[in-house]
Design an enzyme around this catalytic site. Structure first.
Site, short mmCIF file in Angstrom:
data_model
loop_
_atom_site.label_atom_id
_atom_site.label_comp_id
_atom_site.label_asym_id
_atom_site.label_seq_id
_atom_site.Cartn_x
_atom_site.Cartn_y
_atom_site.Cartn_z
N TYR A 264 33.27 15.53 -36.64
CA TYR A 264 32.50 15.86 -37.84
C TYR A 264 31.36 16.82 -37.54
O TYR A 264 30.79 16.81 -36.45
CB TYR A 264 31.88 14.59 -38.44
CG TYR A 264 32.48 14.16 -39.77
CD1 TYR A 264 32.19 14.86 -40.94
CD2 TYR A 264 33.33 13.07 -39.86
CE1 TYR A 264 32.73 14.47 -42.15
CE2 TYR A 264 33.87 12.67 -41.07
CZ TYR A 264 33.57 13.37 -42.21
OH TYR A 264 34.11 12.99 -43.42
N ASP B 105 25.10 7.65 -35.54
CA ASP B 105 25.07 8.95 -34.86
C ASP B 105 23.69 9.35 -34.35
O ASP B 105 23.59 10.17 -33.44
CB ASP B 105 25.62 10.03 -35.80
CG ASP B 105 27.10 9.87 -36.06
OD1 ASP B 105 27.78 9.28 -35.21
OD2 ASP B 105 27.59 10.32 -37.10
#
Length: 641
Positions: free
Chosen positions: A383, A299
């Protein structure tokens, strides 16, 4: 061009919108960039550590921007350094065979390309889906699995879900068995994978107030009030709080970054950290089925935690007397883009700092703990990750990740249960997965010359000196080189690591230091020869130590997106350089092991993980002994003092 440069007071101040405008305009003009160029990231090119540590107020400041760009037409990636002060390109370099991170507008364009693709539309209709507008197509990084047809292409995998209306939680209805690969340079679908039709799960996943039948009505207001205002002051991006002095920054890749953290000890500014940041994170999934078996999201390097930061809202993300800071970034065309209120600064009560009751005199001394919180929150698809730095009155520094949001989901047949996850709702599976975070800690404990000491506790053998068999000792060993410093946690020996300055002794004659207090952690379960472990080798060890090198910033290397692996920490430590009494960087890896459960659905209660830097012999006594007592609010007037 006519842009007013806003003067900054320190070389590490993040770029402002005026500086970004000058930098991108300069490179567009000097390099005659075509419309096919995209700006992946623009951030401060940080000056050398030597220059920063020698800087004095009033010194001239040379401002430079570091850029990553991609030419979609030529399919080439570039790095550039631009002098903002002189409006001149200092570096322009083609970086071959790499793929920079995926940009926000690529997300949106990729989704639309998939929804407009005739083959995908036919596959949707085969599943009884007629309203294409209600489809969510999330672009996932493609990774690198040695597939020949993917080599050299900039690719995203799109996994699809169906909403029942615009505001529905689409992750409740995965369109399993169907996904597509998109060439992001050409913005076209290059491959459709259409397996068996799996029915959509029957239940919705609504979690907003509109979707809850009855809200609790027994919660009374809880207000955080500081009638005299907060105890901190700020000057640009420098914070003064209690005895702490903290400089911070923000960039598209790492998000929130700490700089030059020090503690005022009897009038002396004692440094603890030079720079600290989230260097990389990876989220590997444990389901072998297609397409979840390729879910390994980096990420930081593949998307940019800073680019995905939320604008924070008073009363929801932070409470109390708050100061917000904006983050100034760019869009893919090089235009300034501001995330308002991206960073939150506030104080929190944190229970008891210390207490003692003298039972002979019945005198009670207690102090309340207060901590300073510096935070940002990023949304990566489904998320949310909250990144919180905490500073305490007793010299502790804590980093905490708060994990929440919505689980990645897949549909299963009625009556089916996957061994690689758990049912969240009927026919809705949440695959097991892990979250690994690597923190880069450029330590400066009372100076730049530091060492790392490993401490293991052992039971003493029985004998005359240990007649009751109760004795144990903590044994210390200084790690000398990079290979020796590839270490893992060990509960049996209560292992921990100290960062010490061997050249500075405390008043009992020991080196001053800080130790890493580990929180939750985990080991990876992927095979050693898997694509994940080749690309995310940093998760093999909880601790790494390297000598300082300003070019070594990211644990998985500069360009993890679709990289075949072998870069970053595993590559650097092959040099086996000296790390004893040197300018060193400590890399700490922590893992959250997530075996999913129904209580994680439809939105996951926050999970907490992190670590603490705790002084060990850094101070001559409890540094919070001078914290004044709190004034009691509710007591018998005759006993209040």
């Amino acid at each position: 061009m006519s842009t007013t440069i806003i003067k900054v007071n320190h070389p590490l101040e993040p770029l402002n919108t005026a500086e970004i405008t000058i930098a991108t305009h300069t490179i567009k003009k000097e390099k005659n960039l075509s419309e096919s160029f995209r700006f992946v990231s623009v951030s401060l090119y940080e000056p050398s550590k030597e220059r920063v540590l020698q800087f004095k107020e009033g010194d001239p400041i040379e401002r430079e921007a570091f850029m990553t760009l991609i030419d979609n037409k030529e399919e080439k990636s570039y790095e550039a350094i631009v002098s903002i002060s002189r409006e001149k390109v200092l570096k322009w370099e083609h970086i071959p065979d790499v793929q920079p991170g995926i940009m926000a507008d690529e997300f949106l364009q990729c989704e639309q390309v998939v929804k407009n693709n005739p083959e995908m539309q036919a596959a949707f209709r085969k599943r009884g889906i007629e309203d294409i507008d209600l489809i969510m197509a999330d672009p996932w990084s493609a990774g690198n699995f040695g597939i020949e047809e993917e080599k050299g292409k900039r690719i995203a995998r799109t996994i699809c879900w169906l909403k029942t209306d615009r505001f529905d939680n689409g992750y409740a209805r995965p369109i399993s068995g169907l996904h597509a690969f998109v060439d992001l340079n050409k913005m076209e679908v290059i491959k459709v994978v259409d397996h068996d039709v799996i029915p959509l799960p029957p239940n919705d996943g609504k979690y907003t107030t509109d979707g809850v039948e009855k809200l609790r009505d027994d919660i009374k207001p809880l207000d955080i009030i500081q009638p005299e205002g907060p105890s901190f002051t700020t000057n640009g991006h420098e914070i003064d709080w209690q005895k702490w002095k903290i400089r911070f920054g923000f960039n598209p890749r790492e998000g929130l970054v700490l700089h030059t953290v020090s503690y005022n000890d009897d009038g002396v500014e004692r440094p603890v950290l030079y720079r600290a940041s989230l260097s990389e994170m990876v989220v590997p999934y444990g389901d072998p089925g297609d397409p979840v078996n390729r879910n390994n999201a980096f990420d930081v390097g593949e998307y940019g935690i800073g680019m995905l930061a939320n604008p924070l809202t008073l009363g929801c993300d932070c409470l109390g007397e708050i100061q917000y800071f904006d983050a100034h970034l760019t869009d893919s065309k090089g235009n300034p883009a501001t995330i308002q209120n991206a960073i939150c600064l506030h104080e929190e009560d944190y229970g008891i700092l210390w207490k003692h009751t003298d039972f002979r005199t019945e005198k009670v001394d207690v102090r309340r703990s207060r901590r300073l919180a510096l935070s940002s929150i990023s949304t990566v698809g489904n998320y949310e990750y909250g990144f919180f730095w905490y500073f305490y009155q007793d010299g502790n520094v804590e980093f905490e990740v708060k994990l929440t949001g919505i689980l990645h989901t897949k549909a299963v047949l009625p009556g089916e249960k996957s061994p690689y996850g758990n049912l969240l709702a009927p026919q809705l599976d949440g695959p097991n997965h892990q979250h690994f975070f690597n923190m880069r800690l450029d330590m400066m404990v009372d100076g730049v010359q530091n060492s790392v000491v490993e401490v293991n506790t052992e039971s003493e053998k029985s004998g005359p000196h240990n007649p009751f068999g109760n004795a144990f000792i903590a044994k210390s060993h200084t790690l000398k080189n990079e290979q020796e410093a590839m270490r893992n946690m060990n509960l049996e020996s209560a292992r921990y690591w100290k960062i010490i300055n061997p050249n500075k002794k405390n008043w009992v004659g020991e080196p001053v230091g800080y130790k890493i207090m580990s929180g939750e952690n985990a080991y990876p379960y992927a095979h050693k020869d898997s694509s994940l472990m080749k690309r995310a080798g940093f998760i093999n060890h909880h601790l790494w130590v390297t000598p300082y090198d300003e070019k070594e910033k990211y644990a998985a290397g500069d360009y993890p997106n679709q990289h075949e692996g072998g870069d970053g920490l595993p590559k650097w430590v092959q040099q086996n350089r000296n790390i004893d009494n040197d300018d060193i960087v400590v890399w700490y890896t922590m893992g959250h092991h997530h075996i999913t459960r129904p209580e994680d659905w439809p939105v996951m209660p926050t999970a907490y993980m992190g670590f603490m830097l705790r002084p060990v012999g850094f101070f001559k006594q409890n540094p919070s002994i001078d914290v004044p007592p709190s004034q009691p609010k509710h007591c018998d007037p005759s006993s209040c003092s």
